[in-house]
Scaffold this motif. Structure first.
Motif: not given
Length: 298
Positions: A1-9, A26-36
């Motif tokens: 999934m792209f989220l592991e290579y993503t910065s969410l601003i 975003l509850e099910d996906f927050i931990s998969e995002i590289n950084e918020i």
């Protein structure tokens, strides 16, 4: 999934409860995002509330900022993990539908020739006279508006790209919810000269990216924005004219059609006042002054 290579601003100001609702969607996906990265210009009380509620997330960091959407987004860009391939932007008061992240992830994997990707805003269709007027064939034929979504018209106005039934290649993306390849930020930033509201900052930015490569909205990746804000104050009335004028001049669009469109919009503000909606009066005066200031610049 792209989220592991993503910065969410996420830029935010004094809406901690709305921000919390966004996180819940975003509850099910927050931990998969590289950084918020939350860029916060809130009061001390709201700032402390946000710090407390994000403390349980290891991949979330908070940066304090002055209030300005453009400056806040740029501050996030300055501090993102440079190893990430994508930067995602969200407003603090949107809510994603449950499966949107899975859908957009599959879409990006299958469509790698785009610089930017948008989510599909699901909103109630307005039935005002102005909305009906926009669909007039004369206006479309003469470049004042377009029945197609995601188009920049000759007068500098952009058409909506919401409630889509199919994927759309578009001229612009809303930063309410979008994703860009991080490589574009080597020489692209959000315009910080657009006033306190940063009105049209996403139009300025995304249209500039569009000139370098293609943008697309995934129709099945949906979100809602139910915190509608009707700005009718004097300062916004000025800014919406000046910023649109700047966009038209910057992109060599039709300045005469811009002024004619803005005069019509200002007349509509006056008509609202005359039928009893007196709260439109400050915006009407602001629009009028904005037109005068733009004519002086011209």
């Amino acid at each position: 999934m792209f989220l592991e290579y993503t910065s969410l601003i996420i830029p935010t100001k004094d809406r901690p409860n709305r921000l919390k609702m966004l996180f819940e969607s975003l509850e099910d996906f927050i931990s998969e995002i590289n950084e918020i990265i939350i860029v916060d210009s809130s009061s001390n009380e709201n700032l402390e509330f946000t710090k407390k509620f994000i403390s349980k997330f290891k991949n979330v960091k908070l940066i304090e900022s002055v209030p300005s959407i453009s400056k806040q987004r740029n501050l996030g860009i300055e501090n993102y993990n440079k190893k990430n391939k994508f930067i995602m932007f969200c407003d603090d008061d949107i809510v994603f539908e449950k499966n949107s992240m899975n859908i957009i992830s599959e879409f990006i994997c299958s469509n790698q020739n785009y610089l930017g990707y948008g989510f599909n805003l699901i909103e109630k269709n307005k039935k005002s006279f102005l909305e009906k007027l926009k669909k007039n064939k004369f206006l479309e034929k003469n470049g004042f508006y377009n029945s197609k979504p995601g188009v920049i018209c000759e007068n500098g106005w952009h058409t909506k790209n919401s409630n889509l039934n199919e994927n759309l290649e578009t001229n612009w993306l809303s930063t309410q919810a979008c994703i860009y390849r991080s490589s574009i930020f080597n020489d692209s930033k959000f315009d910080i000269t657009l006033g306190n509201y940063s009105y049209l900052e996403d139009l300025f930015f995304s249209f500039d990216v569009f000139k370098k490569g293609k943008l697309c909205i995934c129709s099945e990746a949906k979100y809602k924005h139910e915190n509608s804000i009707n700005r009718t104050n004097f300062s916004f009335g000025i800014q919406e004219v000046i910023n649109r004028h700047k966009f038209v001049k910057m992109n060599n669009l039709n300045i005469k059609k811009f002024f004619l469109t803005m005069i019509i919009k200002t007349i509509f503000s006056l008509l609202n006042v005359l039928i009893g909606r007196v709260y439109y009066f400050p915006k009407f005066i602001g629009n009028f002054l904005g037109i005068f200031l733009c004519i002086l610049k011209k």
